[in-house]
Design a protein around this motif. Structure first.
Motif, PDB file in Angstrom:
ATOM      1  N   GLY A   4     -53.146  -0.780-100.780  1.00  0.00           N
ATOM      2  CA  GLY A   4     -52.229   0.245-100.320  1.00  0.00           C
ATOM      3  C   GLY A   4     -51.259   0.663-101.412  1.00  0.00           C
ATOM      4  N   ASN A   5     -50.212   1.335-101.003  1.00  0.00           N
ATOM      5  CA  ASN A   5     -49.185   1.799-101.930  1.00  0.00           C
ATOM      6  C   ASN A   5     -48.204   0.661-102.186  1.00  0.00           C
ATOM      7  OD1 ASN A   5     -47.031   3.019-103.247  1.00  0.00           O
ATOM      8  ND2 ASN A   5     -47.031   4.845-101.965  1.00  0.00           N
ATOM      9  N   THR A   6     -48.240   0.119-103.379  1.00  0.00           N
ATOM     10  CA  THR A   6     -47.329  -0.966-103.756  1.00  0.00           C
ATOM     11  C   THR A   6     -46.223  -0.469-104.676  1.00  0.00           C
ATOM     12  OG1 THR A   6     -48.844  -1.589-105.532  1.00  0.00           O
ATOM     13  CG2 THR A   6     -49.014  -2.816-103.460  1.00  0.00           C
ATOM     14  N   SER A   7     -45.928   0.828-104.601  1.00  0.00           N
ATOM     15  CA  SER A   7     -44.823   1.449-105.323  1.00  0.00           C
ATOM     16  C   SER A   7     -44.895   1.126-106.817  1.00  0.00           C
ATOM     17  CB  SER A   7     -43.490   1.021-104.707  1.00  0.00           C
ATOM     18  OG  SER A   7     -42.408   1.774-105.217  1.00  0.00           O
ATOM     19  N   ALA A   8     -43.837   0.560-107.384  1.00  0.00           N
ATOM     20  CA  ALA A   8     -43.785   0.336-108.833  1.00  0.00           C
ATOM     21  C   ALA A   8     -44.846  -0.633-109.327  1.00  0.00           C
ATOM     22  CB  ALA A   8     -42.397  -0.164-109.233  1.00  0.00           C
ATOM     23  N   ALA A   9     -45.447  -1.395-108.418  1.00  0.00           N
ATOM     24  CA  ALA A   9     -46.473  -2.365-108.826  1.00  0.00           C
ATOM     25  C   ALA A   9     -47.860  -1.756-108.914  1.00  0.00           C
ATOM     26  CB  ALA A   9     -46.500  -3.536-107.840  1.00  0.00           C
ATOM     27  N   SER A  10     -48.050  -0.555-108.381  1.00  0.00           N
ATOM     28  CA  SER A  10     -49.417  -0.063-108.192  1.00  0.00           C
ATOM     29  C   SER A  10     -50.141   0.258-109.493  1.00  0.00           C
ATOM     30  CB  SER A  10     -49.418   1.157-107.266  1.00  0.00           C
ATOM     31  OG  SER A  10     -49.098   2.351-107.943  1.00  0.00           O
ATOM     32  N   ILE A  11     -49.452   0.845-110.459  1.00  0.00           N
ATOM     33  CA  ILE A  11     -50.119   1.208-111.717  1.00  0.00           C
ATOM     34  C   ILE A  11     -50.522  -0.042-112.509  1.00  0.00           C
ATOM     35  CG2 ILE A  11     -49.845   2.376-113.943  1.00  0.00           C
ATOM     36  CD1 ILE A  11     -48.069   4.429-112.457  1.00  0.00           C
ATOM     37  N   PRO A  12     -49.622  -1.008-112.711  1.00  0.00           N
ATOM     38  CA  PRO A  12     -50.066  -2.204-113.451  1.00  0.00           C
ATOM     39  C   PRO A  12     -51.105  -3.026-112.692  1.00  0.00           C
ATOM     40  CG  PRO A  12     -47.833  -2.502-112.615  1.00  0.00           C
ATOM     41  CD  PRO A  12     -48.166  -1.047-112.440  1.00  0.00           C
ATOM     42  N   LEU A  13     -51.069  -3.009-111.355  1.00  0.00           N
ATOM     43  CA  LEU A  13     -52.124  -3.674-110.585  1.00  0.00           C
ATOM     44  C   LEU A  13     -53.482  -3.058-110.896  1.00  0.00           C
ATOM     45  CD1 LEU A  13     -50.478  -4.144-107.060  1.00  0.00           C
ATOM     46  CD2 LEU A  13     -51.663  -5.940-108.339  1.00  0.00           C
ATOM     47  N   ALA A  14     -53.531  -1.724-110.898  1.00  0.00           N
ATOM     48  CA  ALA A  14     -54.796  -1.034-111.161  1.00  0.00           C
ATOM     49  C   ALA A  14     -55.241  -1.222-112.608  1.00  0.00           C
ATOM     50  CB  ALA A  14     -54.645   0.452-110.848  1.00  0.00           C
ATOM     51  N   LEU A  15     -54.297  -1.162-113.540  1.00  0.00           N
ATOM     52  CA  LEU A  15     -54.629  -1.347-114.955  1.00  0.00           C
ATOM     53  C   LEU A  15     -55.201  -2.740-115.193  1.00  0.00           C
ATOM     54  CD1 LEU A  15     -54.570  -0.498-117.961  1.00  0.00           C
ATOM     55  CD2 LEU A  15     -52.181  -1.298-118.027  1.00  0.00           C
ATOM     56  N   ASP A  16     -54.552  -3.750-114.636  1.00  0.00           N
ATOM     57  CA  ASP A  16     -55.024  -5.114-114.837  1.00  0.00           C
ATOM     58  C   ASP A  16     -56.408  -5.316-114.233  1.00  0.00           C
ATOM     59  OD1 ASP A  16     -54.615  -7.916-115.636  1.00  0.00           O
ATOM     60  OD2 ASP A  16     -54.538  -8.314-113.485  1.00  0.00           O
ATOM     61  N   ALA A  17     -56.629  -4.761-113.042  1.00  0.00           N
ATOM     62  CA  ALA A  17     -57.937  -4.889-112.403  1.00  0.00           C
ATOM     63  C   ALA A  17     -59.028  -4.278-113.269  1.00  0.00           C
ATOM     64  CB  ALA A  17     -57.916  -4.223-111.030  1.00  0.00           C
ATOM     65  N   LEU A  20     -41.613  -7.648-121.870  1.00  0.00           N
ATOM     66  CA  LEU A  20     -42.320  -7.916-120.622  1.00  0.00           C
ATOM     67  C   LEU A  20     -41.901  -6.867-119.602  1.00  0.00           C
ATOM     68  CD1 LEU A  20     -44.068  -9.732-118.763  1.00  0.00           C
ATOM     69  CD2 LEU A  20     -41.999 -11.112-118.361  1.00  0.00           C
ATOM     70  N   ILE A  21     -42.864  -6.104-119.115  1.00  0.00           N
ATOM     71  CA  ILE A  21     -42.592  -5.057-118.127  1.00  0.00           C
ATOM     72  C   ILE A  21     -43.278  -5.439-116.826  1.00  0.00           C
ATOM     73  CG2 ILE A  21     -42.793  -2.610-117.594  1.00  0.00           C
ATOM     74  CD1 ILE A  21     -43.145  -2.151-120.616  1.00  0.00           C
ATOM     75  N   ILE A  22     -42.512  -5.394-115.756  1.00  0.00           N
ATOM     76  CA  ILE A  22     -43.012  -5.830-114.450  1.00  0.00           C
ATOM     77  C   ILE A  22     -42.718  -4.761-113.408  1.00  0.00           C
ATOM     78  CG2 ILE A  22     -42.839  -7.596-112.644  1.00  0.00           C
ATOM     79  CD1 ILE A  22     -41.689  -9.489-114.829  1.00  0.00           C
ATOM     80  N   GLY A  23     -43.683  -4.523-112.536  1.00  0.00           N
ATOM     81  CA  GLY A  23     -43.441  -3.778-111.300  1.00  0.00           C
ATOM     82  C   GLY A  23     -43.680  -4.726-110.163  1.00  0.00           C
ATOM     83  N   ALA A  24     -42.679  -4.926-109.313  1.00  0.00           N
ATOM     84  CA  ALA A  24     -42.808  -5.907-108.226  1.00  0.00           C
ATOM     85  C   ALA A  24     -42.150  -5.365-106.967  1.00  0.00           C
ATOM     86  CB  ALA A  24     -42.176  -7.239-108.626  1.00  0.00           C
ATOM     87  N   GLU A  25     -42.860  -5.476-105.840  1.00  0.00           N
ATOM     88  CA  GLU A  25     -42.352  -4.902-104.593  1.00  0.00           C
ATOM     89  C   GLU A  25     -42.709  -5.762-103.385  1.00  0.00           C
ATOM     90  OE1 GLU A  25     -40.414  -2.413-104.805  1.00  0.00           O
ATOM     91  OE2 GLU A  25     -41.140  -0.874-106.183  1.00  0.00           O
ATOM     92  N   CYS A  74     -41.682   4.693-107.093  1.00  0.00           N
ATOM     93  CA  CYS A  74     -43.078   4.539-107.503  1.00  0.00           C
ATOM     94  C   CYS A  74     -43.333   4.926-108.956  1.00  0.00           C
ATOM     95  CB  CYS A  74     -43.980   5.349-106.584  1.00  0.00           C
ATOM     96  SG  CYS A  74     -43.783   4.943-104.835  1.00  0.00           S
ATOM     97  N   SER A  75     -42.379   5.639-109.576  1.00  0.00           N
ATOM     98  CA  SER A  75     -42.491   5.985-110.999  1.00  0.00           C
ATOM     99  C   SER A  75     -41.856   4.928-111.889  1.00  0.00           C
ATOM    100  CB  SER A  75     -41.805   7.330-111.286  1.00  0.00           C
ATOM    101  OG  SER A  75     -42.260   8.342-110.434  1.00  0.00           O
ATOM    102  N   GLY A  76     -41.299   3.895-111.278  1.00  0.00           N
ATOM    103  CA  GLY A  76     -40.506   2.929-112.031  1.00  0.00           C
ATOM    104  C   GLY A  76     -41.241   2.279-113.181  1.00  0.00           C
ATOM    105  N   PHE A  77     -42.523   1.983-112.994  1.00  0.00           N
ATOM    106  CA  PHE A  77     -43.264   1.317-114.066  1.00  0.00           C
ATOM    107  C   PHE A  77     -43.425   2.226-115.279  1.00  0.00           C
ATOM    108  CE2 PHE A  77     -46.970  -0.376-116.275  1.00  0.00           C
ATOM    109  CZ  PHE A  77     -46.618  -1.719-116.365  1.00  0.00           C
ATOM    110  N   ILE A  78     -43.665   3.519-115.051  1.00  0.00           N
ATOM    111  CA  ILE A  78     -43.788   4.465-116.159  1.00  0.00           C
ATOM    112  C   ILE A  78     -42.449   4.614-116.865  1.00  0.00           C
ATOM    113  CG2 ILE A  78     -44.331   6.835-116.804  1.00  0.00           C
ATOM    114  CD1 ILE A  78     -46.771   5.216-115.977  1.00  0.00           C
ATOM    115  N   TYR A  79     -41.369   4.688-116.100  1.00  0.00           N
ATOM    116  CA  TYR A  79     -40.030   4.743-116.702  1.00  0.00           C
ATOM    117  C   TYR A  79     -39.797   3.507-117.576  1.00  0.00           C
ATOM    118  CZ  TYR A  79     -37.794   8.788-114.411  1.00  0.00           C
ATOM    119  OH  TYR A  79     -37.416  10.065-114.036  1.00  0.00           O
ATOM    120  N   ALA A  80     -40.169   2.341-117.062  1.00  0.00           N
ATOM    121  CA  ALA A  80     -39.973   1.101-117.819  1.00  0.00           C
ATOM    122  C   ALA A  80     -40.800   1.095-119.097  1.00  0.00           C
ATOM    123  CB  ALA A  80     -40.337  -0.094-116.942  1.00  0.00           C
TER     124      ALA A  80
END
Length: 328
Positions: A284-297, A145-150, A122-128
């Motif tokens: 819900g919890n989309t792991s590595a995708a959750s932060i960019p999902l929220a940011l984009d929204a 291009l940074i992607i979180g996808a689960e 779930c920290s993967g997007f921040i690491y990227a």
């Protein structure tokens, strides 16, 4: 010459199949598992999640999010010179070829751009983001291009109501580019492998057969205690690096795992909940995708605006955690 990195475009994608708490409760009841909308909401803040169809993989979700991020950035796919994709549910067993390479091909990128997966759950997007920031500042890359996808629905045990109700599928993406002014103000990453057992998929492949369990396991109480402790600390570390204080943060966008963790983190940082972007209720919890999902929204609905200071932070299995302080 001094280089800076800046977010210039965001995008996200949720698969069309939306499953409400009541629908999930009905499905679990058919298995003899009891739960309810009230039980799920009271413990997590989640009202619904999205599930990908059987023939849809993380790369497919990532491509859709990436297309929207590229459009928002005003770029073509071949303008990208590096892809970093964070996932715990790669397209292929063993994680190779990387899902980033699959996305590169599906986007039609033919310029030889580097592509790599990052696994920090779930920290993967921040690491990227931290990796992309360093590469852009070093001068080796210009547009990342940074992607979180689960597709976490593939690893859920639907006999375990404590975990299967929490997770969903989705993807989020950002484009980071070289800038003349600072965008990413600070990043900070951590890990503690001694806590690897509290959130994991404890199986492995041996002789073509899965040995152990291929389902997600989580010690929810242990994860909660670790999360609320480390998220406050890493946020303050990022603020200290940037020379800022919490009251200068316009928006907190934490990993969308559990509303109670998010509320606790905001309280410790003395930030009101109206400064916290919350989307966990819808996906819900989309792991590595959750932060960019929220940011984009939050960008697309007008909450997050240019020039504002945004704190992004995540915590996940490994045990890993990190934060990125960004000026939009």
């Amino acid at each position: 010459m001094t280089f800076f990195s800046k977010i210039i475009g965001t995008g996200s994608y949720l698969p069309p199949k939306r499953v409400s708490n009541q629908e999930l409760a009905d499905q679990l009841a058919a298995r003899g598992i009891e739960t309810s909308d009230e039980w799920i909401v009271s413990r997590s803040g989640i009202s619904a999640r999205h599930y990908a169809e059987a023939n849809v993989n993380s790369s497919d979700l990532g491509v859709e999010a990436a297309k929207r991020a590229l459009e928002a950035a005003g770029l073509q796919a071949n303008d990208i010179d590096l892809i970093i994709l964070a996932t715990s549910t790669p397209d292929f067993l063993g994680g190779f070829p990387s899902t980033a390479c699959i996305v590169q091909n599906k986007l039609g990128i033919t310029n030889g751009a580097a592509a790599v997966d990052v696994q920090a759950v779930c920290s993967g997007f921040i690491y990227a983001m931290a990796m992309a920031d360093s590469m852009i500042k070093s001068g080796t890359h210009q547009k990342v291009l940074i992607i979180g996808a689960e597709v976490f629905s593939r690893i859920l045990n639907f006999e375990d109501r404590t975990t299967c109700v929490l997770f969903g599928d989705g993807a989020g993406a950002i484009v980071m580019a070289r800038s003349e002014e600072p965008g990413v103000l600070a990043t900070k990453l951590h890990a503690d492998g001694s806590q690897s057992h509290v959130l994991c998929v404890p199986g492995h492949v041996n002789g073509g057969v899965v040995a152990g369990s291929a389902f997600l396991y989580m010690d929810g109480q242990a994860v909660f205690k670790l999360a609320v402790t480390v998220l406050e600390k890493v946020a303050n570390e990022a603020l200290e690096i940037a020379g800022l204080t919490a009251d200068q943060v316009d928006w907190l966008i934490p990993h969308q795992a559990n509303i109670r963790i998010m509320q606790s983190t905001a309280k410790k940082l003395q930030l009101p909940m109206d400064k916290v972007v919350v989307t966990v209720d819808q996906h819900g919890n989309t792991s590595a995708a959750s932060i960019p999902l929220a940011l984009d929204a939050a960008i697309r609905d007008g909450r997050v605006k240019a020039g504002q200071i945004v704190m992004l932070e995540g915590v996940g299995g490994g045990f890993t955690w990190g934060a990125a302080l960004v000026k939009m």
